[in-house]
Design a protein around this motif. Sequence first.
Motif, short mmCIF file in Angstrom:
data_model
loop_
_atom_site.label_atom_id
_atom_site.label_comp_id
_atom_site.label_asym_id
_atom_site.label_seq_id
_atom_site.Cartn_x
_atom_site.Cartn_y
_atom_site.Cartn_z
N GLY A 103 0.77 -1.29 -0.07
CA GLY A 103 0.12 -0.01 0.08
C GLY A 103 0.69 1.54 0.05
N SER A 104 2.18 0.99 -0.44
CA SER A 104 2.86 2.42 -0.52
C SER A 104 2.90 2.98 0.92
N ARG A 105 2.91 2.19 1.83
CA ARG A 105 2.85 2.62 3.25
C ARG A 105 4.24 2.63 4.11
N GLY A 106 5.36 2.03 3.60
CA GLY A 106 6.64 1.71 4.11
C GLY A 106 7.11 3.03 4.47
N THR A 107 7.60 4.10 3.58
CA THR A 107 8.21 5.20 4.05
C THR A 107 7.52 5.72 5.29
N PHE A 108 6.30 5.89 4.94
CA PHE A 108 5.34 6.82 5.90
C PHE A 108 5.35 6.35 7.47
N MET A 109 5.00 4.86 7.29
CA MET A 109 4.86 4.19 8.72
C MET A 109 6.15 3.85 9.36
N ALA A 110 6.88 3.50 8.73
CA ALA A 110 8.33 2.95 9.24
C ALA A 110 9.26 4.14 9.35
N GLY A 111 8.95 5.20 8.66
CA GLY A 111 9.67 6.25 8.50
C GLY A 111 9.29 7.13 9.73
N ARG A 112 8.06 7.19 10.01
CA ARG A 112 7.47 7.69 11.36
C ARG A 112 8.15 7.07 12.66
N ALA A 113 8.04 5.78 12.60
CA ALA A 113 8.65 5.00 13.51
C ALA A 113 10.12 5.22 13.81
N ALA A 114 10.93 5.40 12.57
CA ALA A 114 12.47 5.74 12.54
C ALA A 114 12.48 7.04 13.20
N LEU A 115 11.76 8.01 12.92
CA LEU A 115 11.89 9.32 13.73
C LEU A 115 11.72 9.21 15.26
N GLU A 116 10.92 8.43 15.62
CA GLU A 116 10.68 8.37 16.93
C GLU A 116 11.60 7.45 17.54
N ALA A 117 12.22 6.60 17.03
CA ALA A 117 13.36 5.72 17.61
C ALA A 117 14.84 6.69 17.67
N ALA A 118 14.82 7.69 16.58
CA ALA A 118 15.88 8.55 16.80
C ALA A 118 15.76 9.54 17.82
N ASP A 119 14.58 9.91 17.94
CA ASP A 119 14.35 11.00 19.08
C ASP A 119 14.49 10.02 20.52
N ASP A 120 14.17 8.88 20.67
CA ASP A 120 14.37 8.00 21.79
C ASP A 120 15.93 8.13 21.98
N ALA A 121 16.75 7.54 20.96
CA ALA A 121 18.26 7.44 21.12
C ALA A 121 18.70 8.85 21.53
N ILE A 122 18.29 9.95 21.06
CA ILE A 122 18.90 11.25 21.32
C ILE A 122 18.66 11.68 22.60
N ARG A 123 17.55 11.27 23.14
CA ARG A 123 17.22 11.37 24.90
C ARG A 123 18.19 10.66 25.52
N GLN A 124 18.37 9.57 25.07
CA GLN A 124 19.34 8.55 26.04
C GLN A 124 20.89 8.87 25.85
N LEU A 125 21.05 9.59 24.68
CA LEU A 125 22.45 10.09 24.64
C LEU A 125 22.95 11.61 25.30
N LYS A 126 21.64 12.21 25.31
CA LYS A 126 21.51 13.37 25.93
C LYS A 126 21.68 13.35 27.70
N ALA A 127 20.96 12.29 28.04
CA ALA A 127 21.10 12.11 29.42
C ALA A 127 22.13 11.48 30.03
N ILE A 128 22.90 10.83 29.17
CA ILE A 128 24.27 10.32 29.65
C ILE A 128 25.26 11.63 29.68
#
Lengths: 158, 775
Positions: free
Chosen positions: B523-548
């Motif tokens: 359904g041409s949904r890979g970039t949209f859905m997994a892309g949003r998940a990837a952005l959230e995962a990157a934000d999560d990683a950024i939070r952890q990096l900043k905490a340390i």
Amino acid sequence: MESSTKCEMQLLVNGETKSVVARQGDTLLFVLRNELGLTGAKPGCLNGDCGACTALVDGTPIKSCMMLAIETVGKEITTIEGLHNTPIQRAFVEHFAFQCGYCTPGFIMNAYALTETKPDADDATIQEWLESNICRCTSYQEIEAAVKEVLRQKRKTE
Amino acid sequence: MAIGKSVIRKDAWDKVTGRAKYTNDFKEKGMLHAKLVTSPYAHARIRAIDIEKARSLPGVRAIITGEGLPLTGEDLRDRPPIAFDKVRYHGEVVALVVADTLVHAEKAANLVHVVYEPLPAVGKPSEALKEGAPLIHEQLGSYQKNEHTYPEPNTNIAHRTKIRKGNIEQGWAESDVVVETSVAFSPSDHVAIETRCATAEILPDGHIIISASSQSPFMIKRLISTYFGEDVGNIIVHTPLVGGAYGGKAPVQLELLAYLASKAVGGRKVSVWNAREEDMITSPVHIGLEATVKLGATKDGYIKAAEILFLFDGGAYSDKAIDVSRAAAVDCTGPYHIENVWCDSLCVYTNHPYATPFRGFGHSEQAFAIERAMDLLAEKLGMDKWELRRKNAIRPGHTTPTQVVLNRSNVGDLPACLDRLRELMEWDEWQRIEIDAYTVRAKGISCAWKTSTIDPDASSGVLLTFNPDGSVNVISGVVEIGTGTKTILAQIVAEKLKMDVNDVYVKMDIDTQTTPEHWKTVGSRGTFMAGRAALEAADDAIRQLKAIASCVLRASVEDLEVGYGKVFLRDDPSIYVPVKDIAYGYKYPNGNAIGGQIIGRGNYILRHLTPLNKETGAGKPGPEWTVGAEGVEIEFNRRDYTYKILKAFAVIDIGKVLNPKAALGQAMGAMSMGLSFASRETFLFDRYERVLNPQLRTYRPIRFGEHPEYIVEFIETPQIDAPYGARGAGEHGLIGMPAALANALSLAAEVPLNELPLIPELIWRKKKGDSHDSI
């Protein structure tokens, strides 16, 4: 059953002599994949229609599903695993001339032989060679661009 | 940094060196092989199956028949994995032979003796709906189904979607001009060059290990659990690279057979691999259609009413054909503003191979019907065909057939696409021109739109794990079927983490035990859905990096930024800690340590989607509509009815273009597939509904040199919810091609061409007024 017809044969593949035991009825494709682990040549139709299994025998592209392994004894076999950083591979990468990649080894083997043996190929010749392979992902325009770029380079250096 | 660049695909070098591996490339000594025994009839009672002779051959380990197996199907459970009692299509599996080698299995399969009693077969959906037509599923009323599927027992209707928008009577009353037209085409095939393959192994501890060439590894896991009562946690599905899919590998079929085969031999590993002929007819195919469209418009060309009937040829089992017929209804009008719409879309059982998604998911089919009617309407109005489309083009503020209100984000800019197409095609210069006594050139256009209609609760997850040097691995459930989505995800992650895309690695293969779920790669949904998940995962990683880093640098996390391999002070980047020093925890000089490996997590689920109302179709099936305007230019020979496709055009609004060369490849590849379908692909059926051409020699897709020149441009209207504003782009190039080609050829040949494929014989027959039977 078929063990009675199996025989040992020496095949020269990608510059290395390989000893394999195969049935006389085994195709080159079957032996490359199942005996030598060279899975770059792909089964697509086993009928000579799609070209995904193309390999070179003495420099000529053949459909390895249509040739018996035993027929290639004494001949030089080149598979996609035998090509390393060639201009045609680089051109396929840069022009996005593949997507799923399944037809790609066959297309590259065919295009490699074309660019090696016919650097002056015109459009009709290119079509005559490349229409024996089916690509279902690209529009062929990307493949055309890749092949023509390599031909241009070849003409320049010769 | 990485977004908007033609980043070389991460799978490129493996694919051009033959090192890329697909399901059937993984061989193991001792693995058993299965061969299918298939039906030579399209509709027949199975009177007896004699396996004695086959079973006695050396090397044969098991022969499985259909008795006692559960019915399967995602929306409607109507299909036995192996036919039982009767066969309903030519090529249906009636038995499965498991043997030491494929050669052994094939020999034995030839000796399985099945006694059939042929039954009357029905091919066309319109025939299947007639009174007295053979009933294909006598027990339709008793099948299990989901709550939004509406089969009509004692008929051949598997499902009906109704669209009722506005007041159709008022629409006709406001119309000065009315046109009606019908179109038809038979089923065809996806022809992925990799034929489908599945292996299964059942371990003593209960683990079921499946490998499959599939767009739906996570669905395989769920369905095997549902159908066979296995614990879902015990099922592990591997999917390596997939050699072309186009929707055809979304359904679950061979995986069930591999599971049954392994079960029959004590859990040993068994491979089921389709030969080309089986891949074309035994496995599901591209849907066929008969449709009627009636449009009403004012004399100045504003469309006031649309009445549409779709009869989809779902084949012998409903599988995903129900969803395809629903998707066509969702967007039934094409991208035009029409206030009064009546549409019935039926998924009809026939004795054809069963249908499943095909790139575009009902939309090229829908567009072929609507866009032929649009040309007819323009002719009757005496109006330019481009002008009619421009006038009625859908815009923000309008509603879709299912009554979703469009806004600047959820729909692209169709007028802009049309305007650019007009320039690129030099539309105003000429549309039909006679070159000499026999040669005519003509142009045809079509609009396209599509939203996805996937499950409203489909979700996607991404994990980011860090390496000791600060580089990152992206782990996503999107299957690499050729679209390059995983490279796009790497670009999205690199952009977000402000790092070099070469330092972002992607895990290409799927293992459902360790890879976060992506519902299905459709359904041409890979970039949209997994892309949003990837952005959230990157934000999560950024939070952890900043905490340390906040501890290490003795600074508030609010004062920190991540990028360029560092976590640094926003107002003084010279004070920083390298990511590599904290990616696996930070070690103080005295040996104390804090943190641990950085693991970013993200997921995304589509928002506010609703099922369609049973009576009116009202509902929100998808998040956004990609729109496009497409065209072809052809040269037709009036003497022998042959033609060449000279140029194919598309202007598609895909929002932000994340990787230009990859996006062009998606558009052009889709266009190629659309032109191939429209110009030459179809199954040919005999009068018993048997397929006559299940081979690539007799079913001939477009080949090198037959391709036109492709001219593709993008409009970039951002979808604000999507990663960097990108819209779905994998299917839309295909949608307009069949209609545009038919419109061009109809103009050139001066006869309405409303059937596919558009082979010279068809044009000749239509010119001769159908007075000749087909040859």
